[in-house]
Scaffold this motif. Structure first.
Motif, PDB file in Angstrom:
ATOM      1  N   GLY A 182      36.431  66.115  64.873  1.00 56.44           N
ATOM      2  CA  GLY A 182      35.273  67.009  64.802  1.00 56.44           C
ATOM      3  C   GLY A 182      34.311  66.869  65.973  1.00 56.44           C
ATOM      4  O   GLY A 182      33.455  67.729  66.184  1.00 56.44           O
TER       5      GLY A 182
ATOM      6  N   ASN B  74      33.075  70.999  61.391  1.00 56.91           N
ATOM      7  CA  ASN B  74      32.089  70.450  62.316  1.00 56.91           C
ATOM      8  C   ASN B  74      32.224  71.202  63.650  1.00 56.91           C
ATOM      9  O   ASN B  74      33.267  71.124  64.293  1.00 56.91           O
ATOM     10  CB  ASN B  74      32.385  68.956  62.515  1.00 56.91           C
TER      11      ASN B  74
ATOM     12  N   ILE C 114      39.686  77.360  61.258  1.00 59.66           N
ATOM     13  CA  ILE C 114      38.230  77.186  61.386  1.00 59.66           C
ATOM     14  C   ILE C 114      37.701  77.813  62.679  1.00 59.66           C
ATOM     15  O   ILE C 114      36.494  77.787  62.937  1.00 59.66           O
ATOM     16  CB  ILE C 114      37.814  75.691  61.347  1.00 59.66           C
TER      17      ILE C 114
ATOM     18  N   VAL D  90      39.559  69.372  71.170  1.00 54.19           N
ATOM     19  CA  VAL D  90      40.873  68.717  71.048  1.00 54.19           C
ATOM     20  C   VAL D  90      41.560  69.123  69.735  1.00 54.19           C
ATOM     21  O   VAL D  90      42.773  69.270  69.674  1.00 54.19           O
ATOM     22  CB  VAL D  90      40.688  67.174  71.106  1.00 54.19           C
TER      23      VAL D  90
ATOM     24  N   GLU E 234      38.063  74.014  75.414  1.00 54.89           N
ATOM     25  CA  GLU E 234      38.402  74.065  73.983  1.00 54.89           C
ATOM     26  C   GLU E 234      38.368  72.665  73.381  1.00 54.89           C
ATOM     27  O   GLU E 234      38.606  71.676  74.066  1.00 54.89           O
ATOM     28  CB  GLU E 234      39.793  74.677  73.770  1.00 54.89           C
TER      29      GLU E 234
ATOM     30  N   PRO F 269      43.574  73.959  58.841  1.00 55.09           N
ATOM     31  CA  PRO F 269      43.749  74.890  57.720  1.00 55.09           C
ATOM     32  C   PRO F 269      43.241  74.330  56.390  1.00 55.09           C
ATOM     33  O   PRO F 269      42.851  75.100  55.504  1.00 55.09           O
ATOM     34  CB  PRO F 269      45.269  75.128  57.674  1.00 55.09           C
TER      35      PRO F 269
ATOM     36  N   ASP G 104      32.890  65.553  57.647  1.00 56.72           N
ATOM     37  CA  ASP G 104      33.819  64.681  58.373  1.00 56.72           C
ATOM     38  C   ASP G 104      33.104  63.453  58.935  1.00 56.72           C
ATOM     39  O   ASP G 104      33.731  62.428  59.186  1.00 56.72           O
ATOM     40  CB  ASP G 104      34.529  65.454  59.503  1.00 56.72           C
TER      41      ASP G 104
HETATM   42  P1  NAI Z   1      43.847  69.570  63.076  1.00 58.91           P
HETATM   43  O1  NAI Z   1      43.179  69.043  64.284  1.00 58.91           O
HETATM   44  O2  NAI Z   1      43.686  71.012  62.814  1.00 58.91           O
HETATM   45  O3  NAI Z   1      43.302  68.781  61.774  1.00 58.91           O
HETATM   46  C1  NAI Z   1      43.523  67.382  61.575  1.00 58.91           C
HETATM   47  C2  NAI Z   1      42.481  66.853  60.576  1.00 58.91           C
HETATM   48  O4  NAI Z   1      41.199  66.833  61.195  1.00 58.91           O
HETATM   49  C3  NAI Z   1      42.321  67.761  59.343  1.00 58.91           C
HETATM   50  O5  NAI Z   1      42.087  66.953  58.224  1.00 58.91           O
HETATM   51  C4  NAI Z   1      41.097  68.602  59.651  1.00 58.91           C
HETATM   52  O6  NAI Z   1      40.392  69.039  58.523  1.00 58.91           O
HETATM   53  C5  NAI Z   1      40.255  67.648  60.500  1.00 58.91           C
HETATM   54  N1  NAI Z   1      39.457  68.407  61.480  1.00 58.91           N
HETATM   55  C6  NAI Z   1      39.897  68.963  62.632  1.00 58.91           C
HETATM   56  N2  NAI Z   1      38.909  69.598  63.253  1.00 58.91           N
HETATM   57  C7  NAI Z   1      37.816  69.449  62.478  1.00 58.91           C
HETATM   58  C8  NAI Z   1      36.466  69.889  62.595  1.00 58.91           C
HETATM   59  N3  NAI Z   1      36.035  70.628  63.629  1.00 58.91           N
HETATM   60  N4  NAI Z   1      35.601  69.577  61.599  1.00 58.91           N
HETATM   61  C9  NAI Z   1      35.995  68.834  60.553  1.00 58.91           C
HETATM   62  N5  NAI Z   1      37.256  68.378  60.397  1.00 58.91           N
HETATM   63  C10 NAI Z   1      38.158  68.680  61.352  1.00 58.91           C
HETATM   64  O7  NAI Z   1      45.374  69.149  63.187  1.00 58.91           O
HETATM   65  P2  NAI Z   1      46.644  69.664  62.357  1.00 58.91           P
HETATM   66  O8  NAI Z   1      46.320  69.798  60.924  1.00 58.91           O
HETATM   67  O9  NAI Z   1      47.718  68.769  62.810  1.00 58.91           O
HETATM   68  O10 NAI Z   1      46.962  71.104  62.957  1.00 58.91           O
HETATM   69  C11 NAI Z   1      46.606  72.336  62.362  1.00 58.91           C
HETATM   70  C12 NAI Z   1      47.075  73.476  63.263  1.00 58.91           C
HETATM   71  O11 NAI Z   1      46.335  73.488  64.478  1.00 58.91           O
HETATM   72  C13 NAI Z   1      48.559  73.379  63.647  1.00 58.91           C
HETATM   73  O12 NAI Z   1      49.118  74.659  63.538  1.00 58.91           O
HETATM   74  C14 NAI Z   1      48.517  72.943  65.107  1.00 58.91           C
HETATM   75  O13 NAI Z   1      49.635  73.395  65.823  1.00 58.91           O
HETATM   76  C15 NAI Z   1      47.243  73.607  65.573  1.00 58.91           C
HETATM   77  N6  NAI Z   1      46.637  72.962  66.756  1.00 58.91           N
HETATM   78  C16 NAI Z   1      46.037  73.786  67.660  1.00 58.91           C
HETATM   79  C17 NAI Z   1      45.395  73.253  68.753  1.00 58.91           C
HETATM   80  C18 NAI Z   1      44.732  74.197  69.698  1.00 58.91           C
HETATM   81  O14 NAI Z   1      44.574  75.372  69.393  1.00 58.91           O
HETATM   82  N7  NAI Z   1      44.320  73.726  70.851  1.00 58.91           N
HETATM   83  C19 NAI Z   1      45.342  71.809  68.978  1.00 58.91           C
HETATM   84  C20 NAI Z   1      45.950  71.023  67.930  1.00 58.91           C
HETATM   85  C21 NAI Z   1      46.579  71.590  66.869  1.00 58.91           C
END
Ligand code: NAI
Length: 330
Positions: free
Chosen positions: A241, A272, A12, A258, A256, A263, A312
């Motif tokens: 979000g 969001n 996203i 949290v 950045e 995906p 969300d």
């Molecule tokens: P994630 O934070 O991407 O998602 C967890 C849940 O929260 C999902 O259901 C997602 O749809 C929802 N979500 C997260 N952000 C949202 C937003 N802005 N709006 C609406 N819904 C939101 O955590 P996940 O799935 O454990 O990790 C996905 C990838 O992201 C992994 O490859 C991980 O290593 C990476 N990651 C990268 C970070 C960074 O770049 N700082 C921090 C945390 C994870």
């Protein structure tokens, strides 16, 4: 005119970056963005997920706004996020966490700041395969890094009129590593008698956060516990979000959200952008654009209060609807 770096990330990342760039532009702040890509897609073209040009751009501009980058589980490349924090020595991960107007949650008046050490601990990824059936990870904690993050937390508390710092560890079990982190926190606490200092074990801290989050003010944690507890705190205020963050060092700062690259909703205009926008608002404050920061925050809060929300948060707005609503409020 400010020269700043934008790291677009993947998942996203591009959607929420575009949203935030539009909102900042509408606020009238003049920024010359150096847009840098990183992550999985970049590997195909450049062979690595974090090409040198990205860190060089941040070094030149000193400040960056970053959207999330995917880190594959198990095999694959090393985390871009961990590498960036390490290369730029962004030793403090600051995650303020408070209720936003119009976002209904189980808790009211949550106002917690998570200060997470950002360079070492199990997060450094020092691992080895001992044999086919055994793997080891090294939890490395140093006095130098622990003292400086504790100093950062207390200093932040003073500057931001905070009253209480909790050191959160598992020093009863990891007696040497977490023990060292805790001793450093105790040492620094003595220099700040005006700030109350408490110690708590991380398991109990999680339970207490869910039962009564209002008892906490500033949480000081080693890297891995900080990662986990800050997602828990995000859950207290409406989810990932809306949870903002910043990685801060002596020379550079990268703002950045949290959350990760989500995906499951990428490319669907569902994300969001609030967490990314709140991080950008802190960035604007950091570069002295306090007036624009305040105006954008007011527009965001008004939009949320009016009931325009992404899925969300229980709403029906797309990422672009929400962005346009904030711009109209501006
Ligand atoms: P994630 O934070 O991407 O998602 C967890 C849940 O929260 C999902 O259901 C997602 O749809 C929802 N979500 C997260 N952000 C949202 C937003 N802005 N709006 C609406 N819904 C939101 O955590 P996940 O799935 O454990 O990790 C996905 C990838 O992201 C992994 O490859 C991980 O290593 C990476 N990651 C990268 C970070 C960074 O770049 N700082 C921090 C945390 C994870």
């Amino acid at each position: 005119m400010h020269n700043l770096t934008l790291i677009k990330g993947d998942g996203i990342g591009p959607e929420i970056s575009d949203s935030v760039l539009k909102i900042i532009k509408a606020s009238g702040v003049e920024i010359n963005w150096d847009i840098q890509t990183a992550g999985a897609d970049v590997i195909n073209q450049e062979g690595v997920p974090l090409p040198k040009r990205v860190t060089e751009s941040v070094k030149k501009n000193k400040i960056a706004l970053k959207s999330p980058v995917t880190t594959p589980i198990g095999k694959g490349f090393r985390s871009v996020n961990v590498q960036l924090r390490k290369e730029l020595d962004l030793y403090a991960n600051l995650r303020p966490c408070y209720n936003l107007p119009g976002v209904k949650t189980r808790y009211e008046n949550v106002d917690i700041v998570v200060v997470r050490e950002n360079t070492e601990d199990l997060y450094a990824g020092i691992e080895r395969q001992v044999d086919e059936n055994t793997a080891e990870s090294i939890k490395r904690i140093t006095r130098e890094a622990s003292l400086r993050i504790a100093e950062f937390a207390f200093n932040y508390a003073i500057k931001n009129n905070r009253k209480l710092v909790h050191a959160v560890t598992k020093a009863n079990i990891c007696k040497l590593s977490d023990g060292l982190f805790l001793n450093c926190a105790r040492e620094i606490a003595q220099k700040y008698p005006q700030i109350e200092f408490k110690e708590i074990l991380v398991d109990n801290c999680c339970m207490q956060l869910v039962q009564n989050p209002n008892q906490f003010d500033v949480l000081l944690l080693p890297n891995l516990y900080g990662d986990i507890v800050s997602d828990l705190c995000a859950g207290l205020i409406g989810g990932l979000g809306v949870a903002q963050g910043a990685n801060i060092g002596n020379e550079y700062a990268v703002f950045e959200p949290v959350h990760g690259s989500a995906p499951d909703i990428a490319g669907q205009n569902k994300a969001n952008p609030t967490a990314m926008l709140m991080s950008a608002i802190e960035m604007l404050n950091h570069i002295g654009e306090k007036n624009a920061a305040e105006r954008i925050k007011n527009a965001l809060f008004k939009t949320l209060e009016s009931g325009i929300k992404t899925a969300d948060l229980g709403g029906t707005a797309t990422c672009s609807d929400f962005t346009e609503a904030i711009i109209s409020c501006l």
